[in-house]
Design an enzyme around this catalytic site. Structure first.
Site, PDB file in Angstrom:
ATOM      1  N   ALA A 149       0.749  -1.225   0.092  1.00 15.65           N
ATOM      2  CA  ALA A 149       0.045  -0.053  -0.162  1.00 15.65           C
ATOM      3  C   ALA A 149       1.014   1.198   0.016  1.00 15.65           C
ATOM      4  O   ALA A 149       1.700   1.092   0.462  1.00 15.65           O
ATOM      5  CB  ALA A 149      -0.970  -0.011   1.144  1.00 15.65           C
ATOM      6  N   LYS A 150       0.538   2.333  -0.649  1.00 11.86           N
ATOM      7  CA  LYS A 150       1.222   3.592  -0.696  1.00 11.86           C
ATOM      8  C   LYS A 150       0.848   4.368   0.485  1.00 11.86           C
ATOM      9  O   LYS A 150      -0.130   5.476   0.001  1.00 11.86           O
ATOM     10  CB  LYS A 150       1.129   4.227  -2.136  1.00 11.86           C
ATOM     11  CG  LYS A 150       2.144   5.036  -2.484  1.00 11.86           C
ATOM     12  CD  LYS A 150       2.499   5.266  -4.025  1.00 11.86           C
ATOM     13  CE  LYS A 150       3.047   6.404  -4.406  1.00 11.86           C
ATOM     14  NZ  LYS A 150       4.655   6.389  -4.003  1.00 11.86           N
ATOM     15  N   ILE A 151       1.447   4.185   1.414  1.00  8.72           N
ATOM     16  CA  ILE A 151       0.946   4.929   2.598  1.00  8.72           C
ATOM     17  C   ILE A 151       1.739   6.007   3.259  1.00  8.72           C
ATOM     18  O   ILE A 151       2.946   5.961   2.967  1.00  8.72           O
ATOM     19  CB  ILE A 151       0.826   3.912   3.845  1.00  8.72           C
ATOM     20  CG1 ILE A 151       0.050   2.503   3.592  1.00  8.72           C
ATOM     21  CG2 ILE A 151       0.415   4.462   5.205  1.00  8.72           C
ATOM     22  CD1 ILE A 151       0.147   1.307   4.599  1.00  8.72           C
TER      23      ILE A 151
END
Ligand code: PMP
Length: 319
Positions: free
Chosen positions: A155-157
């Site tokens: 996930a691109k958190i």
């Protein structure tokens, strides 16, 4: 980066100066958000700005949102429409970087993901090269890559980027341009904000999706170019640190980094000489034509913003 004129903020297009968040914003305090980075490439000859691979980026932000229990009210197609409108309203005639950002907008104290409301914004600003594409020096980081069971790299958190920032700044202090992350088990994962490829005896290798990587859009594009245009298969597998020291060629890739050849790793010249190798060169050449709408076989990678020369995108044989 110059400031944009107009941004998309809480459902409407507003002047940049009006898009503000509170000091109590949950996303600001706890890094509870997810985002994307998308590039648009200006083609002066076509008088056109091409936005690259919107669908896979917007599919990924939906996946990030699911992992974080976040609500994203716009579909992939709606997000693409907002992007095109945003870029048009700013009237860019140069390369741009587009940043969709979904974050917990509540003014609430307390670490959690439930019972919060999400806000969405998107801005775009002019941007040239993020890192050098003429050959960079990298070092293996002393920081390890975040793990799927701690902070999922898939996930691109927003908050997860402290991991990248620590590695990037350590690399800078050590005189390198960028860092290579190892996983906790000591195997190669990726760069600070890019995926990694090695060439060994004419074959491409990259860590598989279960090595705590962000599943990169450019990574997929590289594998497509290699397979379809160069006839080279990519093997996705575990990569040892010392394979970095003995490979023939190495490059990093990402939306920001584009295709960035690595000329030395931990003070060892890549391939023995530190020259940029033929496989890397060919992939770079095709990639750079494709992103500016100049490679008919990959015409569907890009979306023209101003519709200046739609005809030039008709699929045909590669020129
Ligand atoms: N890994 C990380 C950690 C990144 O931040 C990025 C940039 N988004 C990449 C890889 C490359 O991904 P993409 O090609 O989708 O930009």
């Amino acid at each position: 980066m110059a400031n944009p004129k107009v941004v998309f903020f809480k459902g409407e297009f507003v002047p940049f100066e009006e898009a503000k968040v509170s000091v109590m914003c949950h996303g600001l305090n706890y890094g509870t958000g997810c985002f994307e980075g998308i590039r648009g490439y200006w083609n002066a000859e076509h008088e056109e700005l091409y936005v690259l691979k919107m669908a896979p980026h917007f599919e990924r932000i939906h996946q990030s949102a699911r992992i974080l229990y976040m609500q994203l009210d716009y579909s992939v197609d709606e997000l693409a429409d907002i992007t095109l409108e945003l870029v048009r309203r700013n009237g860019f005639r140069e390369d741009v970087y587009i940043r969709p950002l979904l974050y917990m907008g509540d003014e609430k104290i307390g670490v959690r993901l439930h019972g919060l409301t999400t806000d969405f914004t998107m801005f775009a600003a002019p941007m040239g090269n993020y890192i050098d594409t003429n050959g960079i020096k990298v070092g293996v980081s002393s920081w390890r890559r975040i793990d799927d069971n701690a902070v999922p790299a898939r996930a691109k958190i927003t908050g997860a980027y402290i991991n990248s920032a620590l590695a990037k700044t350590e690399a800078y202090h050590n005189g390198f341009d960028d860092a290579i992350f190892l996983n906790a088990d000591g195997h190669v994962s990726e760069g600070s904000a890019m995926n990694i490829f090695l060439v060994r005896k004419g074959k491409l290798f990259t860590p598989g999706v279960n090595h705590n990587i962000l599943e990169g859009v450019t990574r997929q594009a590289v594998m497509t170019i290699a397979k379809e245009e160069l006839g080279i298969e990519t093997e996705e597998r575990t990569i040892d640190r010392t394979e970095l020291y003995i490979c023939d060629e190495m490059f990093l890739c990402g939306t920001g980094a584009q295709i960035s050849p690595v000329v030395s790793v931990d003070m060892r010249p890549v391939g023995g000489t530190g020259a940029i190798g033929p496989v890397t060169r060919q992939i770079m050449e095709i990639y750079h034509r494709a992103v500016r709408g100049e490679y008919p076989r990959f015409a569907d990678w890009v979306q023209p913003v101003y519709n200046a020369r739609r005809a030039s995108l008709q699929v045909g044989s590669p020129s």
